[in-house]
Design an enzyme around this catalytic site. Sequence first.
Site, PDB file in Angstrom:
ATOM      1  N   GLU A   1      46.747 102.901 156.793  1.00  0.00           N
ATOM      2  CA  GLU A   1      46.426 102.493 158.405  1.00  0.00           C
ATOM      3  C   GLU A   1      45.520 103.534 159.072  1.00  0.00           C
ATOM      4  O   GLU A   1      44.560 103.166 159.712  1.00  0.00           O
ATOM      5  CB  GLU A   1      47.610 102.565 158.999  1.00  0.00           C
ATOM      6  N   ASP A   2      45.469 104.630 158.674  1.00  0.00           N
ATOM      7  CA  ASP A   2      45.093 106.028 159.552  1.00  0.00           C
ATOM      8  C   ASP A   2      44.018 106.573 158.638  1.00  0.00           C
ATOM      9  O   ASP A   2      43.090 107.330 159.375  1.00  0.00           O
ATOM     10  CB  ASP A   2      46.219 106.885 159.986  1.00  0.00           C
TER      11      ASP A   2
ATOM     12  N   ASP B   1      88.149 100.943 176.951  1.00  0.00           N
ATOM     13  CA  ASP B   1      87.879 100.580 175.401  1.00  0.00           C
ATOM     14  C   ASP B   1      86.738 101.453 174.891  1.00  0.00           C
ATOM     15  O   ASP B   1      85.684 100.706 174.415  1.00  0.00           O
ATOM     16  CB  ASP B   1      88.277  99.474 174.918  1.00  0.00           C
TER      17      ASP B   1
END
Length: 326
Positions: A80-81, A263
């Site tokens: 990607e980079d 609760d």
Amino acid sequence: MDPILEQYYALENKVLAYNPNLDKAKLFDAFKYADSAHSSQQRKDGSPYITHPLAVASIVADLELDQDSIIAAMLHDTIEDTGATHEEVAQRFGTTVADLVEGVTKLTRVQFNTREEKQMENLRKMLLAMSKDIRVVLVKICDRLHNMRTMQYQSPEKQIIKCRETMDVYAPLAHRLGMQKIKWELEDTSLRYLAPKEYTEITNYLQKHHEKDEAFMQSIQFKITDRLNAMGIQNTTYGRIKHVYSIYRKMLAQDKTIDQIYDLFAIRIIVNSVKDCYAALGVIHEMYKPIPGRFKDYIAMPKANMYQSIHTTVIGNSGHPFEVQI
Ligand code: MN
């Protein structure tokens, strides 16, 4: 030692602890490859970019995934980079790793620009279908978790976009894949940015009551363990305080403030057989009064993600309700 090398060796040791056959030379090579590919990049906090793939690989190692998944996590942002290609990664680390990295890259590129629930469901289905190999989705979820952990360095606009996406897409995916702990962390971190006031209110409350809550939970846990043992039902029983987002949802749904929500705890009982589940349920309902309408039999009717258990909410001796999951 150099802090980055230190981070690397911590990862190696974590993997070796569950996979003694790890190819250490190959993992180190992946680290070197990613380190030099990302060498000109920095994270938003100013640290070297490689700290991110290292952290993602470490989260993947927490899930005890195989060697290819760890290496893919280390390389997950290279296509990607950086200038890295599928071919190059395949040559150096094998086709499986290259396919995994490419799969993660494809998911990274998907744009989520809808907030409509039905379309979201389609998107989640598409993500699962796109990833012929489920490890792609697992690595992508770990990537998102680390990005959430470092969200404070993003701009406020980006924080909101990423947190919504996490809530709408990644948390439900983690849930569907049975990654409960990761799902909780994704939801809680998102809430911190999407509803900061409520997030702070709940975490402050939990902190303030921590000791009392722990003591209450422990006493119930001991009583239940004792009784089950006395009945000859082998069990592992433990209590947990519900996560911030589930408390927040309760407050919204019931229009209550946090001190009106009782609760906040869940007791989890693990036994050896289905028969013991129902036997344990009988013991619990004999010890504590059940609240009508709160009993769910997910053994007879499993959830969509195949989750099977019995849920019931009962009233403790102090008058406080708590949930039991068997
Ligand atoms: Mn990443």
